[in-house]
Design a protein around this motif. Structure first.
Motif, PDB file in Angstrom:
ATOM      1  N   PHE A 209       1.014  -1.102  -0.016  1.00  0.00           N
ATOM      2  CA  PHE A 209       0.109   0.170  -0.252  1.00  0.00           C
ATOM      3  C   PHE A 209       0.787   1.082  -0.033  1.00  0.00           C
ATOM      4  N   ASP A 210       2.084   1.178   0.678  1.00  0.00           N
ATOM      5  CA  ASP A 210       2.805   2.520   0.856  1.00  0.00           C
ATOM      6  C   ASP A 210       3.355   2.739  -0.760  1.00  0.00           C
ATOM      7  N   GLU A 211       3.436   1.988  -1.486  1.00  0.00           N
ATOM      8  CA  GLU A 211       3.892   2.197  -2.924  1.00  0.00           C
ATOM      9  C   GLU A 211       2.678   2.879  -3.412  1.00  0.00           C
ATOM     10  N   VAL A 212       1.651   1.910  -3.418  1.00  0.00           N
ATOM     11  CA  VAL A 212       0.394   2.532  -4.164  1.00  0.00           C
ATOM     12  C   VAL A 212      -0.062   4.229  -3.910  1.00  0.00           C
ATOM     13  N   PHE A 213       0.191   4.337  -2.588  1.00  0.00           N
ATOM     14  CA  PHE A 213       0.078   5.591  -2.031  1.00  0.00           C
ATOM     15  C   PHE A 213       0.963   6.678  -2.719  1.00  0.00           C
ATOM     16  N   ASP A 214       2.320   6.259  -2.458  1.00  0.00           N
ATOM     17  CA  ASP A 214       3.424   6.949  -3.090  1.00  0.00           C
ATOM     18  C   ASP A 214       3.572   7.346  -4.369  1.00  0.00           C
ATOM     19  N   LEU A 215       2.847   6.459  -5.180  1.00  0.00           N
ATOM     20  CA  LEU A 215       3.449   6.369  -6.668  1.00  0.00           C
ATOM     21  C   LEU A 215       2.000   6.973  -7.573  1.00  0.00           C
ATOM     22  N   CYS A 216       0.856   6.448  -7.324  1.00  0.00           N
ATOM     23  CA  CYS A 216      -0.241   5.932  -8.125  1.00  0.00           C
ATOM     24  C   CYS A 216      -0.946   7.475  -7.770  1.00  0.00           C
ATOM     25  N   ASP A 217      -1.973   7.668  -9.045  1.00  0.00           N
ATOM     26  CA  ASP A 217      -3.042   8.756  -9.048  1.00  0.00           C
ATOM     27  C   ASP A 217      -4.309   8.219  -8.721  1.00  0.00           C
ATOM     28  N   THR A 218      -4.601   7.137  -9.327  1.00  0.00           N
ATOM     29  CA  THR A 218      -5.963   6.267  -9.070  1.00  0.00           C
ATOM     30  C   THR A 218      -5.687   4.992  -8.823  1.00  0.00           C
ATOM     31  N   VAL A 219      -6.773   4.235  -8.231  1.00  0.00           N
ATOM     32  CA  VAL A 219      -6.463   2.931  -7.862  1.00  0.00           C
ATOM     33  C   VAL A 219      -7.912   2.154  -8.114  1.00  0.00           C
ATOM     34  N   THR A 220      -7.669   1.025  -8.415  1.00  0.00           N
ATOM     35  CA  THR A 220      -8.721   0.132  -8.953  1.00  0.00           C
ATOM     36  C   THR A 220      -8.721  -1.133  -8.012  1.00  0.00           C
TER      37      THR A 220
END
Lengths: 521, 349
Positions: A209-220
């Protein structure tokens, strides 16, 4: 970093209610995904949620049974990976797919190498172009060296170089960070951001999750082969996403309960192996979980393998209690009470084509034989309590291990070793490639085992896991233990500083911004 | 800031001593040259023992012309092995084509010789196509498929020829003389074979298709994911391998003149051995046709030299066997060492 302005536009990739089944097994019930140009889109979900199937449909490996699949505004239906690639889609799989015997340059340009006179491959032009790509990606790789022996991080870079040289407008990365260390992840992210800023679309699959929040704009989020929801990363939280992924509340991800720490179990003194590790001295006490942190390739797994006797060492000693463990003998190590769960479960920890019972019983086989013969009944009898204790979801112990999910395989491996009643459990990357729900179960299990007085040495590249589970953290850098931190002093900063051998203050510089600058320059 | 963004400074100009060392190291590491060196050594030693081996009546010619058949087979085999396959049927293909060549001349005595060569190539290609189709679409390992076709083709041959044999008197003199004709002291058959080897080598090294063959053998699954035309390439490799075996059959007829249903028995194993000794990895992905050609020369020359050296029959076979095992073990050791070296180099950078 430049603000990415998103004008209303039609998405680059659009999947809606895509369905795919293999025989009677429905792998994807209703997959939907919509990715805009100039954005990084995270795709998350537990193992078996259908992410990989969806990626493979996009990549042209599989053909969907039904549903909408649009790319760059037009309906598409890829019958092969070549077609998908031809229209500008690059997919980086979890395991890099390189040709080890060929040079890295040939790997990048395979199938479309530049040709000079007489249709000959123009090697000079190809090398120059590869050099340019590497420079842009900020890596120093000799374009003429073979792909054999590249670190996973560098293999990942080659895959990205491939995608860039293809001028792909959509880049899908399936768990690219699973095998990377912190610095390498940051490098990858810097590259990903610069690609986004060029207006490309990226899909990023991760369990972290830390990577998702660090890198991404949107999440599916996906669950059980179906679309659950899409959010702007800024508008959501980890608990929300976890809830969507598992469809229920998951307790604490790191359910570490304090255990009473007893006598030293493992004592390692001055262990040395030329070119691999040096001056390694540490102990692990009963009931204690010691985390072995560090970058991939720092020598953590090698130390563990030497302790267990898989690999030899030049000098030093390993003791369990007051008994010396002879070098180079896993057999003696098992007898002394060491259990070892390697990183690569499928290759080293499990006989995947054998039944669960046979796997669990395999290390205690000696005690089960009657007159030299081993019966399936004896194996099942010995395996049943362990499988039950670990809640391995296997209908029958006779089921082949290969058909199980990664999480259940890991539990079978743990069960197999618990059957030897070990004093010390060495576990390498316990939750690599395991989904969130099962991750917590594996962690709970480790915590319970520690509670029962087993000493645990846990190697992990996931900082939250190390910080969440370990009573004490040993940081390995270039084959040496560079720091020993207890639960209170271990923070992401102190661990990473020791792992990269830099002063913490240096590390807190805005590394990302600087690297993006270099990459895009 | 971070070390990995630094590019290495340009390497300083090499001193001539280190350059010499590098060239020497390259020579020792190059399998092609190593095999060639052994070959030269063998010829020198054998000639020293009996000068007839090289300088006697047909010594020079035989040294060059005898390997030409195996050269063709080894070149074809290399193409197939590089894709992580193998073609064991070439022995039967060779026999069948040789017999077909004889039959053609018996039916049409005035047949132009080039046409016979084309017929041999085409017939071999056809048999190769059968192999390729079975391997590509049967999803059964090539070892099994071609072992099967080896026996089937031989069975067809036995059925067709029976106890009949082609004799030199059945063949036109113009065709038979090809077996001994020389151009600047080099036998014509050898020249043709070397041209074929050169063409295959050129293709493998400098064309996209050639590099794709290596990629396919290096990791077939990755090649599939990559979108390479795996089926088409493998099929083509088998067709060319068959065609070259057909050409070798025509060579066989020209060289020996007498063809029984035993023609070409067991030569498929020698073709595989030549490739392996020459450094073509049996698991695909690496090796050159030059190495395979050197291996073919070495194998044939050993067969002829060991009796001259007075080495008993048993040991002659054992030497070849030891060479094969040694070559494969050497490959493994070298590959492991290379991998370790590359990993170390990475760790140091």
């Amino acid at each position: 970093m430049a603000e990415v302005v998103k004008a209303p536009q039609s998405p680059v990739l659009e999947l809606a209610e895509v369905r795919k089944s293999f025989g009677p097994v429905v792998a994807l019930r209703s997959g939907s995904l919509s990715v805009d140009a100039g954005s990084i889109h995270a795709l998350i979900g537990e193992n078996g949620a259908g992410k990989s199937t969806m990626v493979k449909i996009v990549a042209g490996v599989h053909r969907r049974d039904s549903g909408t699949f649009r790319f760059q505004g037009g309906d598409v239906d890829f019958g092969s990976t070549a077609e998908s690639k031809g229209s500008g889609i690059a997919v980086i799989y979890q395991e890099p797919t390189l040709f080890p015997d060929l040079s890295v340059t040939e790997n990048i340009f395979m199938g479309r190498m530049p040709r000079g006179r007489g249709r000959r491959i123009d090697r000079k032009a190809m090398w120059a172009e590869a050099r340019e790509l590497f420079q842009r990606l900020g890596v120093d790789i000799d374009p003429r060296r073979p792909a054999l022996g590249l670190s996973i991080a560098d293999q990942q870079i080659i895959e990205i170089a491939k995608a860039i040289s293809l001028d792909a407008s959509l880049l899908v990365m399936d768990e690219p960070t699973a095998a990377l260390s912190g610095v390498e992840v940051q490098r990858l992210f810097a590259v990903a951001r610069s690609l986004r800023d060029e207006g490309r679309a990226l899909v990023f699959i991760s369990h972290r999750f830390d990577e998702v929040f660090d890198l991404c704009d949107t999440v599916t989020v996906m669950r059980d082969g179906a679309y659950v929801g899409t959010h702007r990363v800024a508008d959501t939280t980890v608990p929300e996403l976890v809830k969507e992924m598992v469809g229920r509340e998951v307790g604490d991800l790191y359910p570490k309960s304090p255990a009473t720490i007893g006598e030293p179990i493992l004592q390692v003194d001055d262990l040395q192996s030329a070119g691999v590790f040096h001056d390694v001295t540490f102990q692990v006490r009963a009931g204690e979980i010691v985390g072995l942190a560090g970058l991939v390739g720092a020598g953590r797994s090698e130390i563990a393998r030497a302790v267990f006797g898989v690999d030899g060492y030049d000098s030093g000693s390993v003791r369990i209690g007051d008994r010396a463990v002879p070098p180079r003998s896993p057999r003696a190590a098992i007898k002394a009470g060491i259990a070892f769960i390697p990183e690569d479960r499928r290759q080293q920890g499990l006989v995947v084509d054998s039944s669960v019972a046979r796997n669990v019983a395999s290390v205690i086989r000696g005690g089960l034989t009657r007159g030299g013969l081993l019966t399936g009944r004896a194996e099942n009898r010995a395996a049943a309590p362990w499988a039950a204790a670990l809640e391995v979801k296997t209908n029958a112990l006779d089921m082949a291990a290969t058909t199980m999910s990664g999480g259940n395989q890991q539990k079978v491996v743990i069960a197999k070793w618990l059957a030897t009643t070990p004093k010390l459990l060495i576990i390498d990357e316990p939750t690599r490639g395991i989904d969130v729900g099962t991750k917590a179960e594996v962690h709970r299990l480790l915590s319970e085992l520690a509670g029962q007085g087993i000493a645990i040495l846990m190697i992990s590249s996931e900082l939250p896991e190390v910080l969440g589970m370990a009573d004490r953290v040993l940081v390995v850098c270039e084959g040496r233990i560079t720091a020993e931190l207890d639960r209170d002093t271990a923070t992401p900063e102190t661990v990473m500083a020791a792992a990269t051998n830099t002063a913490p203050s240096e590390l807190s510089l805005s590394k990302d911004a600087e690297m993006v600058h270099e990459v895009t320059a | 800031m971070s070390s990995h963004t630094l590019t290495r400074p340009p390497a300083p100009a090499e001193s001539s001593a280190s350059a010499a060392r590098r060239v020497l190291g390259g020579l020792l590491r190059s399998r092609e040259l190593a095999v060639l060196l052994v070959l030269v050594l063998l010829v020198v030693v054998t000639t020293a023992k009996s000068s007839n081996f090289l300088f006697g009546g047909d010594g020079w010619r035989d040294l060059l012309v005898t390997p030409s058949i195996l050269l063709l087979l080894a070149a074809g085999q290399t193409l197939v092995i590089i894709t992580r396959n193998v073609d064991l049927s070439v022995g039967s293909t060779l026999g069948l084509t040789a017999y077909l060549t004889g039959k053609l001349f018996i039916e049409v005595p005035d047949l132009p010789v080039p046409l016979v060569f084309l017929a041999g190539l085409a017939f071999g290609a056809l048999l190769g196509l059968v192999n390729g189709l079975l391997v590509a679409f049967g999803r059964v390992p090539a070892l099994v498929i071609t072992l099967g076709t080896l026996m089937i083709y031989r069975g067809v041959f036995l059925e067709w020829a029976g106890s009949d044999r082609i004799n030199p008197s059945d063949l036109p003199a113009g065709f038979l003389s090809l077996g001994t004709d020389q151009l600047l002291t080099i036998p014509v058959l050898t020249i043709i074979a070397l041209v074929v080897v050169a063409a295959v080598g050129y293709y493998l090294h400098t064309s996209r298709g050639g590099r794709e063959l290596y990629a396919i053998g290096s990791d077939p699954d990755a090649a599939q994911l990559f979108g390479l035309p795996v089926t088409r390439r493998v099929l083509a490799a088998f067709v060319v391998c068959g065609a070259l075996a057909g050409l070798a059959g025509v060579f066989y007829a020209a060289r020996y003149g007498s063809i029984s249903s035993n023609a070409g028995r067991n030569i498929e194993l020698e073709a595989v051995a030549a490739a392996v000794i020459g450094g073509v990895a049996i698991f695909g992905g690496s090796g050159t046709v030059w190495g395979a050609a050197a291996g073919a020369f070495l194998l044939v020359t050993i067969d002829r030299a060991l009796p001259v050296l007075g080495i008993p029959d048993f040991w002659q076979r054992a030497v070849v066997g030891a060479l094969i095992i040694g070559a494969v073990v050497l490959d493994r050791v070298l590959k492991k060492r290379q991998e370790r070296r590359l990993i170390e180099a990475r760790d140091q950078s």
